[in-house]
Design an enzyme around this catalytic site. Structure first.
Site, short mmCIF file in Angstrom:
data_model
loop_
_atom_site.label_atom_id
_atom_site.label_comp_id
_atom_site.label_asym_id
_atom_site.label_seq_id
_atom_site.Cartn_x
_atom_site.Cartn_y
_atom_site.Cartn_z
N ILE A 157 0.82 -1.21 0.00
CA ILE A 157 0.00 0.00 0.00
C ILE A 157 0.85 1.26 0.00
CG2 ILE A 157 -1.99 -1.06 1.11
CD1 ILE A 157 -1.02 0.01 3.77
N GLY A 158 2.16 1.11 0.03
CA GLY A 158 3.06 2.26 0.00
C GLY A 158 4.49 1.81 -0.19
N GLU A 159 5.27 2.66 -0.82
CA GLU A 159 6.66 2.30 -1.09
C GLU A 159 7.49 3.57 -1.23
OE1 GLU A 159 9.14 -0.66 -4.13
OE2 GLU A 159 6.98 -0.37 -4.36
N GLY A 161 11.84 5.30 -0.26
CA GLY A 161 13.23 5.05 0.05
C GLY A 161 13.43 4.40 1.40
N TYR A 162 12.45 4.57 2.30
CA TYR A 162 12.54 4.02 3.66
C TYR A 162 12.23 2.53 3.69
CZ TYR A 162 7.55 4.74 3.04
OH TYR A 162 6.28 4.74 2.54
N GLY A 163 11.41 2.06 2.75
CA GLY A 163 10.99 0.67 2.76
C GLY A 163 9.64 0.50 2.10
N VAL A 165 5.44 -0.60 2.66
CA VAL A 165 4.35 -0.74 3.61
C VAL A 165 3.33 -1.72 3.05
CG1 VAL A 165 2.55 0.44 4.91
CG2 VAL A 165 4.69 1.61 4.42
N LYS A 179 5.24 -1.73 8.11
CA LYS A 179 6.33 -1.08 7.38
C LYS A 179 7.59 -1.95 7.51
CE LYS A 179 7.26 3.40 7.83
NZ LYS A 179 7.82 4.66 8.38
N ASP A 277 9.81 15.92 8.04
CA ASP A 277 9.45 15.49 6.69
C ASP A 277 7.94 15.64 6.47
OD1 ASP A 277 10.02 14.58 4.15
OD2 ASP A 277 9.92 12.45 4.69
#
Length: 456
Positions: A157-159, A161-163, A165, A179, A277
């Site tokens: 459901i999300g992507e 640079g951090y990783g 989700v 996450k 951020d």
């Protein structure tokens, strides 16, 4: 010997007891005393060993690292710890405070210092006899694999640079967001530590709640409540923006909710949390358009005795405050500036930086200030807004943007003041009975006095 036997039957002055009875009583007390002394020595030795195990070679009980702190409203009496076995070949500071025995402790710590997002991390293995740190839920890697269908792509459901989700369903049928932090040069360990420290126990209706975590080997994962209506960036810039555009009232509700969440981080906690951020993709929305500020991987803690913290510049291009970008000095005003950019994005429907636009409009902030300075305030509105706001409401929103974007960080309002300005109707506007055309032409007139608008 005969004399002894004969004498032992004689009575003594001690209560008229016979000699052998007195000797027996004395022997009993002697033996009991010896046993008591031996027991005391054994107990003292055992206690000493236990203290030495806790103190380590240094002779002092390890305190919680200043880098692992809880916010003010957490229960100070709740003190927990997680024991990790740490790779002895890498004697670097990792998640918590490492003592001489290579044991890492976590718990309620001092609320006086900032955390460093640039600290080197260690590779660690979770101790099986320490299931959690006193709050939330400690999940195993296997549990989260099952919940996310083996971390399948269909559950992404999300992507970033951090990783990545993932949407997950736990055995109790509750839906969560997992996450999975990417371990690039120890970044997973840093973000894991920062998010747990910053919002581990924080609960606020405009902040995404962290409900659990997983740390096995080098894998670091965070489990959040699931917010079911996507993020603000999708509703402003994807196909959703054209299929179901946000109304003015909905945009203002999102703006106020976001401002309240940031205000709580700045003014409701000690030490305060600087998000670092703030951007549209980090504002999650539920079905009722309530905003939830998320992603605290870059957050910093700022004690009450400090006005700023110097750190490596990180954030999103176009959203970072200019003084932070040039000096690395992070303060509350840095988040205020980023919120100003976000509010401008909500009003205009434009991205902070858009290279598909004409040269003078690539940078949204410069374009926005130029439009206001030219008294073309109504033209900054997103064309997808069908029902236009009143001149008064638009003027209020534009003024908040300009104040948040003041180049002088000391002149920017606090986030609590921003909430008050967005919610209230107490600006010193005069009663205005002029025609709609005159109102439009004077939208950015004398009332908007921010010096940035004249310099744009």
């Amino acid at each position: 010997m005969a004399n002894v036997g004969e004498n032992s039957g004689e009575k003594t002055p001690v209560y008229g007891l016979k000699v052998y009875i007195v000797i027996g009583i004395c022997m009993f007390f002697v033996v009991a005393s010896v046993v008591a002394i031996v027991f005391c020595l054994y107990s003292k030795r055992k206690s000493s060993k236990r203290k030495m195990h806790l103190k380590g070679d240094s002779g002092e009980i390890p305190t919680v690292s200043k880098e692992v702190t809880d916010v003010k409203n957490m229960d100070r009496k709740e003190t927990s710890k997680i024991a990790f076995t740490v790779n002895k070949e890498r004697n670097e500071k990792g998640f918590g405070c490492v003592n001489e025995d290579n044991v890492i402790y976590i718990g309620s710590g001092s609320a006086e210092s900032t955390i460093s997002g640039d600290t080197k991390s260690t590779s660690s293995v979770v101790s099986s006899d320490m299931p959690n740190i006193g709050w939330g839920q400690w999940y195993t890697l296997k549990e989260l694999e099952v919940a996310t269908g083996g971390f399948s792509m269909e559950n992404v459901i999300g992507e970033g640079g951090y990783g990545i989700v993932y949407r997950g369903i736990l055995p109790d049928n509750s839906v969560v967001a997992v996450k999975n932090l990417l371990n690039q040069k120890g970044q997973a360990e840093k973000e894991f530590k920062v998010e747990v420290e910053a919002i581990g126990k924080v609960r606020h209706k405009n902040l995404v709640s962290l409900i659990g975590y997983c740390a096995e080997g080098t894998r670091r994962m965070l489990v959040y409540e699931y917010v079911d209506n996507g993020n603000l960036e999708q509703w402003l810039h994807s196909d959703l923006a054209h299929i179901s555009p946000l109304t003015w009232d909905t945009r203002m509700k999102i703006s106020i909710g976001t401002a309240k969440g940031i205000a709580y981080l700045h003014e409701g906690l000690e030490p305060k949390v600087i998000h670092r951020d703030i951007k549209s993709s980090n504002i999650l929305l539920d079905k009722r358009w309530n905003a939830r500020v998320s992603d605290f991987g870059l957050a910093k803690l700022l004690g009450s005795d400090a006005s700023y913290v110097t750190t490596r510049v990180m954030g999103t291009f176009g959203c970072v405050a200019p003084e932070y970008a040039s000096t690395g000095m992070l303060r509350e005003g840095s988040d205020v500036y980023s919120f100003g950019v976000l509010l401008m994005e909500i009003i205009s429907g434009r991205s902070p930086v858009d290279y598909t636009r004409p040269p003078g409009e690539v940078n949204m902030v410069d374009w926005f200030k130029g439009m206001v300075a030219s008294r073309r305030g109504e033209e900054v509105l997103d064309p997808l807004i069908k029902v236009l706001p009143s001149s008064r409401a638009l003027k209020r929103a534009l003024l908040v943007c300009l104040r948040c974007l003041d180049l002088d960080a000391s002149k920017r309002p606090k986030m609590g003041q921003v909430v008050h300005m967005l919610e209230g109707d107490d600006f010193p506007f005069r009663a205005d009975n002029r025609s709609q055309r005159d109102k439009a032409s004077s939208l950015a007139g004398p009332t908007v006095t921010n010096k940035d608008s004249t310099q744009a």
